[in-house]
Design a protein around this motif. Structure first.
Motif, short mmCIF file in Angstrom:
data_model
loop_
_atom_site.label_atom_id
_atom_site.label_comp_id
_atom_site.label_asym_id
_atom_site.label_seq_id
_atom_site.Cartn_x
_atom_site.Cartn_y
_atom_site.Cartn_z
N UNK A 438 -7.26 5.53 -40.55
CA UNK A 438 -7.32 6.33 -39.88
C UNK A 438 -7.64 5.26 -39.01
N UNK A 439 -7.57 3.84 -39.62
CA UNK A 439 -8.23 2.23 -38.41
C UNK A 439 -6.76 1.33 -38.83
N UNK A 440 -6.36 0.58 -39.85
CA UNK A 440 -5.10 0.08 -40.19
C UNK A 440 -4.12 0.40 -39.22
N UNK A 441 -3.28 1.94 -39.07
CA UNK A 441 -1.98 1.90 -39.21
C UNK A 441 -2.05 1.85 -37.33
N UNK A 442 -2.88 2.00 -37.06
CA UNK A 442 -3.54 1.32 -35.25
C UNK A 442 -3.74 0.34 -34.77
N UNK A 443 -4.80 -0.32 -35.48
CA UNK A 443 -5.36 -1.76 -34.86
C UNK A 443 -4.29 -2.92 -35.73
N UNK A 444 -4.42 -2.70 -36.94
CA UNK A 444 -3.52 -3.92 -37.67
C UNK A 444 -2.54 -4.49 -36.82
N UNK A 445 -1.80 -5.75 -38.08
CA UNK A 445 -0.30 -6.19 -37.58
C UNK A 445 0.58 -5.19 -38.39
N UNK A 446 2.01 -5.40 -37.34
CA UNK A 446 2.44 -3.53 -37.26
C UNK A 446 2.31 -2.46 -37.45
N UNK A 447 1.69 -2.06 -36.99
CA UNK A 447 1.21 -0.99 -36.38
C UNK A 447 2.03 -0.04 -36.51
N UNK A 448 1.32 1.40 -37.08
CA UNK A 448 2.26 3.06 -36.92
C UNK A 448 3.09 2.73 -35.41
N UNK A 449 1.72 2.76 -34.45
CA UNK A 449 2.29 3.02 -32.44
C UNK A 449 3.48 1.77 -32.30
N UNK A 450 3.00 0.40 -32.87
CA UNK A 450 3.68 -0.13 -31.83
C UNK A 450 2.59 -0.61 -30.91
N UNK A 451 1.59 -0.46 -31.09
CA UNK A 451 0.37 -1.60 -29.94
C UNK A 451 0.36 -2.59 -29.78
N UNK A 452 0.40 -3.47 -28.80
CA UNK A 452 -0.12 -4.20 -28.56
C UNK A 452 -1.72 -4.78 -28.63
N UNK A 453 -2.33 -3.39 -28.72
CA UNK A 453 -3.40 -3.83 -28.77
C UNK A 453 -4.48 -4.95 -29.61
N UNK A 454 -4.50 -6.20 -29.25
CA UNK A 454 -5.10 -6.73 -30.44
C UNK A 454 -6.33 -7.50 -30.55
N UNK A 455 -7.45 -6.67 -31.56
CA UNK A 455 -8.43 -7.24 -31.48
C UNK A 455 -8.92 -8.10 -32.99
N UNK A 456 -8.97 -9.85 -32.48
CA UNK A 456 -9.19 -10.81 -33.58
C UNK A 456 -10.03 -10.20 -34.67
N UNK A 457 -11.12 -9.44 -33.72
CA UNK A 457 -12.38 -9.91 -34.82
C UNK A 457 -12.08 -7.86 -36.31
N UNK A 458 -11.61 -7.53 -35.84
CA UNK A 458 -11.02 -6.37 -36.27
C UNK A 458 -9.92 -6.20 -36.86
N UNK A 459 -8.91 -6.87 -36.80
CA UNK A 459 -7.54 -7.89 -37.80
C UNK A 459 -7.96 -8.55 -38.47
N UNK A 460 -9.17 -9.83 -38.40
CA UNK A 460 -9.62 -11.45 -39.26
C UNK A 460 -10.01 -11.21 -39.73
N UNK A 461 -11.07 -9.92 -39.11
CA UNK A 461 -12.95 -9.65 -39.33
C UNK A 461 -13.30 -8.66 -40.94
N UNK A 462 -12.31 -7.55 -40.10
CA UNK A 462 -13.43 -6.38 -40.50
C UNK A 462 -12.51 -5.43 -41.33
#
Length: 533
Positions: A438-462
């Protein structure tokens, strides 16, 4: 009518775990008579989506439910839930944190008689990543650094630790295909599916749209599933009313997704002796997604103001009744790590005052004019009503000037991926029962929605930190922090979480196992017994 209510496991979001069926295909109990199930899912081959059932393309619940019956995966989630167990594999295990290996069962064959080898598994996973279709679930396997094969053993070497990897192998994206039939760099157009799963598949197609799918028990199947019928037919209906009429007339035995709230209420209030209604807690969620680069919603104050104004309680009551409940986070209740971050951030009741202050402080002129897009034929008949309620709530605040526009799924999904919508409604059925899905498919790189939103802490750390935890409960604080960040930035606005309902004739058994809380179908669990049992 006998109404059954099933209980959700708080740890994993599936039915309470029981012993999984195993030992091959078993024997059907229906004497060869097909069990007929209905669905409102629409399967269409188009120029932009020519391969609806290719695992390197398919990434919607309906298509995955077709593939689950036909393509075998190394692992699967056992009957009743729990951690993945071997399916096409005889055994699987982590070796350290970065190597996951499986050994294939002996004697596996594709339905055409070709043997299934470790190299075929390697080919299938690498093919999904290599084709890299924007619609697909290729991101599930981009953490694979390399795949080695040694006889019947497959070793996956991961770039970073990922405790969820066995779950990913259990998804249809990890389906094993025959290299002779599936090109390494090109999608397999049309509706053909060839695998080593519990059923073979035949499609009846009219004007480029699937009207009937026939699943026949695969005599060469060897795996962990016990197939309790010889044949299942799935018939596609244009809407819930047409599907309900077919059940009334005895043309189908089971109504799957999606029943309308009105049908569910009618069956509950006016029970019938010949129909069972089964209710299950669900993990399906609905939300608004935002293209955070679109001028109208680029400033997060606009998205925050919408979060202040939307009244989830009223939305659910008016559009879905008792079949849904408000959702205040990306991670639904029933899944480890769930928090009510949006409730904590924006309060229990809508606040036009705080929404106005948020917009004013950001220098946003009101009313904010925008269009909310939704799909007319993918999530059920109540979707149109839901968006009318959203429109009324937002416009009623005098802070927004909203219009709504409905589009068929075959065009909607392509438009959403290509960034044509600033704000749109979508649903999500998890790839597997873990908070990561419920997190990676929306917020990680290559996400399902193609969301441009990129929070470095979420992707790089959390997200990487959460995947290092073999004990998924230990990752709860990490997922809590992710949910809090999402509530503040609002790249997605969660709306509601649904329950699952299946209606079946009284002589159909196994319904409680045939659909899980993620709306994954296990049609091999269905059988015909005696009416009134």
């Amino acid at each position: 009518m006998n109404r059954k209510t099933l209980v959700l496991s708080a740890a994993l979001g599936l039915l309470a775990p029981v012993m999984a069926g195993c030992g091959g295909s078993g024997s059907g109990s229906d004497g060869g008579q097909a069990i007929v199930v209905g669905t409102t899912d629409q399967f269409t081959a188009t120029k932009t989506g020519p391969a609806p059932f290719d695992p390197a393309y398919a990434y919607d619940t309906g298509s995955w439910n077709i593939l689950r019956q036909t393509l075998q995966t190394l692992t699967h989630i056992p009957r009743g839930g729990g951690e993945p167990v071997p399916e096409a594999a005889s055994q699987c295990a982590f070796h350290g944190q970065n190597v996951y290996s499986c050994k294939l069962r002996s004697g596996l064959k594709f339905s055409n008689g070709d043997p299934v080898t470790a190299d075929d598994v390697k080919y299938s996973i690498q093919r999904v990543v290599a084709i890299h279709d924007a619609n697909s679930a290729f991101a599930l396997f981009t953490n694979v650094d390399r795949i080695d094969t040694h006889g019947a053993t497959i070793e996956f070497h991961l770039k970073t630790p990922d405790a969820t990897f066995p779950y990913k192998l259990a998804t249809p994206a990890g389906g094993i295909v025959d290299p002779k039939l599936y090109s390494a760099k090109k999608l397999r157009d049309g509706f053909k599916i060839d695998g080593s799963g519990p059923y073979t598949f035949k499609a009846d197609v009219k004007n480029g749209t699937l009207v009937k799918a026939t699943f026949t028990k695969n005599p060469t199947y060897k795996g962990d599933l016990k197939v309790l019928n010889d044949k299942v037919e799935m018939r596609a209906f244009p809407d819930a009313d047409a599907m309900g009429t077919a059940l009334d007339k005895g043309k189908i035995d089971v109504m799957l997704r999606s029943m309308s709230p009105e049908q569910i209420k009618s069956m509950t209030d006016n029970p019938r002796k010949d129909i069972n209604l089964t209710e299950m807690p669900g993990l399906a969620i609905r939300y608004l997604g935002f293209d955070t680069t679109a001028p109208v919603v680029k400033n997060k104050a606009v998205r925050q103001a919408m979060a202040y104004v939307v009244d989830r309680q009223a939305l659910v009551a008016k559009a879905y009744g008792t079949t849904a409940e408000p959702l205040y986070s990306l991670i639904p209740s029933g899944i480890t790590g769930h928090t009510n971050s949006f409730f904590n951030q924006y309060g229990a009741q809508p606040s036009v005052k705080q929404a106005a202050e948020t917009l004013q402080k950001a220098g946003i002129h009101t009313p904010v004019k925008l269009t909310l897009h939704y799909t007319t034929d993918h999530y059920g008949s109540a979707t149109a009503k839901e968006f009318q309620v959203l429109k009324s709530q937002l416009n009623g605040s005098k802070l927004f000037d909203v219009t709504v526009q409905g589009t068929p799924w075959k065009d909607f999904r392509d438009a959403e991926i290509s960034g044509k919508y600033a704000a749109y409604g979508m649903g999500w059925f998890p790839d597997f029962p873990d908070p990561d899905s419920f997190v990676a498919p929306f917020l990680d790189k290559g996400n399902f929605l193609g969301l441009p939103y990129n929070n470095p802490k979420i992707r790089g750390q959390l997200i990487p930190q959460s995947r290092r935890e073999a004990d998924r409960g230990a990752a709860s604080s990490t997922f809590g922090e992710i949910q809090d960040i999402v509530a503040k930035d609002v790249p997605i606005l969660p709306l509601w979480q649904g329950k699952e309902y299946v209606a079946a004739r009284d002589d159909i058994t196994g319904v409680e196992w045939a659909v899980d809380s993620s709306e994954a179908y296990h049609l091999w669990e269905l059988s015909k017994g005696t009416a009134g049992q």
